[in-house]
Design a protein around this motif. Structure first.
Motif, PDB file in Angstrom:
ATOM      1  N   ALA A 135       0.823  -1.220   0.000  1.00  0.00           N
ATOM      2  CA  ALA A 135       0.000   0.000   0.000  1.00  0.00           C
ATOM      3  C   ALA A 135       0.852   1.263   0.000  1.00  0.00           C
ATOM      4  O   ALA A 135       0.591   2.206  -0.759  1.00  0.00           O
ATOM      5  CB  ALA A 135      -0.930  -0.017   1.208  1.00  0.00           C
ATOM      6  N   LYS A 136       1.890   1.295   0.842  1.00  0.00           N
ATOM      7  CA  LYS A 136       2.702   2.516   0.936  1.00  0.00           C
ATOM      8  C   LYS A 136       3.420   2.773  -0.384  1.00  0.00           C
ATOM      9  O   LYS A 136       3.541   3.922  -0.832  1.00  0.00           O
ATOM     10  CB  LYS A 136       3.709   2.380   2.067  1.00  0.00           C
ATOM     11  N   ASP A 137       3.894   1.672  -0.985  1.00  0.00           N
ATOM     12  CA  ASP A 137       4.600   1.765  -2.269  1.00  0.00           C
ATOM     13  C   ASP A 137       3.667   2.342  -3.341  1.00  0.00           C
ATOM     14  O   ASP A 137       4.049   3.213  -4.131  1.00  0.00           O
ATOM     15  CB  ASP A 137       5.065   0.346  -2.652  1.00  0.00           C
ATOM     16  N   VAL A 138       2.417   1.872  -3.335  1.00  0.00           N
ATOM     17  CA  VAL A 138       1.436   2.351  -4.324  1.00  0.00           C
ATOM     18  C   VAL A 138       1.151   3.832  -4.105  1.00  0.00           C
ATOM     19  O   VAL A 138       1.096   4.628  -5.052  1.00  0.00           O
ATOM     20  CB  VAL A 138       0.135   1.509  -4.243  1.00  0.00           C
ATOM     21  N   ILE A 139       0.983   4.206  -2.851  1.00  0.00           N
ATOM     22  CA  ILE A 139       0.704   5.632  -2.549  1.00  0.00           C
ATOM     23  C   ILE A 139       1.854   6.505  -3.051  1.00  0.00           C
ATOM     24  O   ILE A 139       1.655   7.555  -3.666  1.00  0.00           O
ATOM     25  CB  ILE A 139       0.473   5.830  -1.029  1.00  0.00           C
ATOM     26  N   GLU A 140       3.097   6.038  -2.795  1.00  0.00           N
ATOM     27  CA  GLU A 140       4.267   6.798  -3.263  1.00  0.00           C
ATOM     28  C   GLU A 140       4.273   6.895  -4.788  1.00  0.00           C
ATOM     29  O   GLU A 140       4.599   7.939  -5.359  1.00  0.00           O
ATOM     30  CB  GLU A 140       5.560   6.118  -2.789  1.00  0.00           C
ATOM     31  N   ASP A 141       3.933   5.783  -5.434  1.00  0.00           N
ATOM     32  CA  ASP A 141       3.905   5.760  -6.909  1.00  0.00           C
ATOM     33  C   ASP A 141       2.910   6.796  -7.443  1.00  0.00           C
ATOM     34  O   ASP A 141       3.201   7.551  -8.371  1.00  0.00           O
ATOM     35  CB  ASP A 141       3.527   4.357  -7.389  1.00  0.00           C
ATOM     36  N   LEU A 142       1.739   6.810  -6.833  1.00  0.00           N
ATOM     37  CA  LEU A 142       0.709   7.762  -7.286  1.00  0.00           C
ATOM     38  C   LEU A 142       1.185   9.195  -7.090  1.00  0.00           C
ATOM     39  O   LEU A 142       1.013  10.058  -7.949  1.00  0.00           O
ATOM     40  CB  LEU A 142      -0.606   7.543  -6.526  1.00  0.00           C
ATOM     41  N   GLN A 143       1.834   9.435  -5.934  1.00  0.00           N
ATOM     42  CA  GLN A 143       2.321  10.792  -5.660  1.00  0.00           C
ATOM     43  C   GLN A 143       3.412  11.176  -6.674  1.00  0.00           C
ATOM     44  O   GLN A 143       3.402  12.274  -7.227  1.00  0.00           O
ATOM     45  CB  GLN A 143       2.876  10.862  -4.234  1.00  0.00           C
ATOM     46  N   ARG A 144       4.329  10.231  -6.888  1.00  0.00           N
ATOM     47  CA  ARG A 144       5.460  10.488  -7.789  1.00  0.00           C
ATOM     48  C   ARG A 144       4.966  10.776  -9.218  1.00  0.00           C
ATOM     49  O   ARG A 144       5.504  11.632  -9.911  1.00  0.00           O
ATOM     50  CB  ARG A 144       6.384   9.263  -7.784  1.00  0.00           C
ATOM     51  N   ASN A 145       3.960  10.066  -9.627  1.00  0.00           N
ATOM     52  CA  ASN A 145       3.487  10.204 -11.007  1.00  0.00           C
ATOM     53  C   ASN A 145       2.351  11.225 -11.184  1.00  0.00           C
ATOM     54  O   ASN A 145       1.864  11.400 -12.301  1.00  0.00           O
ATOM     55  CB  ASN A 145       3.058   8.843 -11.552  1.00  0.00           C
ATOM     56  N   ALA A 146       1.950  11.853 -10.082  1.00  0.00           N
ATOM     57  CA  ALA A 146       0.935  12.915 -10.200  1.00  0.00           C
ATOM     58  C   ALA A 146       1.574  14.057 -10.986  1.00  0.00           C
ATOM     59  O   ALA A 146       2.666  14.523 -10.660  1.00  0.00           O
ATOM     60  CB  ALA A 146       0.506  13.388  -8.818  1.00  0.00           C
ATOM     61  N   GLY A 147       0.909  14.488 -12.026  1.00  0.00           N
ATOM     62  CA  GLY A 147       1.467  15.542 -12.889  1.00  0.00           C
ATOM     63  C   GLY A 147       2.261  14.975 -14.054  1.00  0.00           C
ATOM     64  O   GLY A 147       2.538  15.683 -15.016  1.00  0.00           O
TER      65      GLY A 147
END
Lengths: 106, 429
Positions: free
Chosen positions: B343-355
């Protein structure tokens, strides 16, 4: 017994003669309340019903219709209807429409 | 002469009042009762009634009644077609004593006589009988004059129009209700079809079973979290359900390949968005963006997506939603060549790829929805049903979400800084 249409006790038996004040109720659909009250009194033994027009300036077609309803019920019950303190203009209207043939104007 | 004028003025007053009563949006029953009073009072008529004609039962059903007694029939049958035809010829008062040749007046003769009814006025609107007025004797005892009959006709016309309007409204309401039921039925059929398609798409890929359904549900969550209306949220769900419909034409061995596919296979697979668009475009969807979601759900904000390499604003918004939902589901489910990501990895991925890949406000809304559920602010368990309890109880997931949301949008209420017990509780990176 003297009452206005708005101050009626539904369980109080009617006297032989009742007075009901037409007031301003007569000219609207809510005037049916007066007709209802008159009928109630006639059905509970009242033999003379006085409708007082002292606070009634004009009577319109709805008012005439309601009064005709009262007259019709009184006629069925063999009761006498008296219209009191009616102004001249209204008396003229009652005469023109034939109400005076069925009631006594005092 | 003076009395005649006086009568006329009184009758016109009643006619004016009747017009006012009919045009006012009062209670229909009260309007009819008042109308009967006005017509009786205008001419000093002792008793009468107003009835509405039912063309189903061919009956005149009483709407208002005065002085006719309890034994007067409330419904009078107009059986004969000829008679109905005769009555609908026009709005003319019929003297009951002169009309005894007609069966209707023969049948009800005793009732009419008992209450001294003198006039029967058919109410005709646009050549159709809509009702009737029954009028008794006048208080004066005089017969009705022609001018009085004309006044009755004028008033009857008003009353007829009121009844016709009421009939029309009732018919419109009935049809609207039927349309609503039909629409609900069609809507339900449409959704069942969409779900059947989604199931068919998912059947083709044994490793991603339920993917389309989950993408539909995640898309629904995102749209709802964005504050969209019910219809738009429903449209987003449908777009999610059908986004991979183009995969129906891709060979099963490519879809199910338990390894990273080669370039040729990848090119074949990458055709599915355009194929999906071709499949969905001819269908008349209640939600217009559904085909666009299928075509552009692999586009990225930075232009590195496919099939057209569109940039940010060139990408339809619905496709951005489905893209996020699709990616999130891909990351959070097991694949043949890798296990689901934490879950944490996915959240980071979403944040990193936002924009880059994802629209940042969609990521914020989506993660905000997840945090709301974890914090107990939303008890629908939308995420829990899709991700499983264990996944939702990953240690530190709430703090991670708070911190991520704070970083992504530090100046908006969506950051949940206020929701945290204190700022010092936020994890330090």
């Amino acid at each position: 017994m003297i009452t206005t249409a708005s101050t009626v006790d539904p369980v109080e038996p009617a006297a032989q003669r009742s007075i009901i004040f037409a007031d301003g109720y007569l000219n609207k659909l809510s005037g049916e309340r007066i007709e209802y009250e008159c009928r109630r009194r006639l059905e509970t033994g009242c033999r003379e019903l006085e409708l007082n027009f002292s606070n009634t300036e004009i009577v319109n077609s709805i008012g005439i219709s309601i009064l005709l309803g009262v007259i019709d019920t009184a006629s069925d019950k063999g009761a006498r209807i008296v219209f009191s303190e009616v102004n001249d203009e209204t008396v003229e209207l009652f005469e023109m429409l034939g109400l005076t043939k069925h009631v006594v104007i005092e | 002469m003076a009395e005649h004028s006086h009568k006329l003025i009184h009758a016109f007053g009643a006619l004016a009042e009747l017009g006012h009563e009919i045009t006012n949006k009062n209670n229909f029953q009260e309007t009819i009762r008042t109308s009967l009073h006005l017509i009786s009072g205008a001419l000093g008529i002792m008793r009468g009634s107003v009835a509405r004609y039912s063309r189903f039962g061919h009956e005149l059903n009483m709407l208002a009644i005065r002085g006719l007694g309890d034994d007067f029939p409330l419904s009078l049958s107009l059986c004969s077609e000829d008679e109905r035809q005769f009555l609908s010829n026009g709005l003319n008062p019929i003297e009951i004593s002169q009309a005894k040749v007609l069966p209707f007046f023969q049948v009800y003769d005793s009732s009419f006589e008992r209450r001294s009814l003198e006039l029967f006025v058919p109410l005709v609107v646009r050549d159709e009988i809509v009702g009737a007025i029954f009028l008794g004797e006048k208080a004066s005892g005089d017969p009705y004059t022609n001018y009085e009959k004309e006044i009755i006709c004028a008033m009857g016309h008003h009353i007829g129009v009121a009844i016709a309007q009421r009939n029309l409204m009732a018919e419109i309401e009935r049809q609207a209700e039927q349309n609503r039921l039909l629409f609900d039925e069609m809507r339900s059929t449409y959704h069942d079809t969409v779900k059947a398609f989604a199931a068919a798409i998912d059947c083709k890929d044994k490793y991603t079973e339920g993917h389309s359904v989950r993408v539909g549900k995640f898309s629904e969550i995102i749209a709802a979290e964005m504050g969209w209306g019910n219809d738009e949220v429903e449209g987003a769900a449908v777009a999610g359900y059908l986004h991979d419909v183009g995969k129906l034409t891709v060979e099963r061995k490519i879809i199910n390949a338990p390894y990273r596919i080669n370039a040729k296979e990848s090119a074949e697979l990458n055709k599915h968005p355009s194929v999906g668009f071709e499949i969905l475009q001819p269908i008349h969807h209640p939600f217009t963006d559904v085909p666009l979601a299928a075509k552009y759900h692999h586009e990225r904000l930075d232009g590195r997506g496919y099939p057209d390499g569109l940039f940010d604003r060139e990408i339809p918004y619905i496709a951005k939603i489905v893209n996020l939902a699709d990616s999130f589901d891909a990351m959070t489910t097991d694949r043949p060549y890798r296990a689901r990501r934490g879950a944490k990895d996915v959240i980071e991925d979403l944040q990193r790829n936002a924009g880059r890949q994802f629209a940042p406000e969609l990521v914020t809304a989506f993660l905000g929805g997840l945090l709301k559920e974890l914090a107990g602010e939303n008890r629908e368990k939308r995420f829990r049903r899709l991700l499983g309890r264990e996944y939702m109880e990953t240690e530190g997931i709430r703090d991670k979400l708070r911190y991520t949301l704070n970083e992504m949008a530090p100046t908006t209420p969506m950051t949940y800084v206020a929701a945290a017990a204190s700022v010092s509780e936020l994890p330090i990176h």
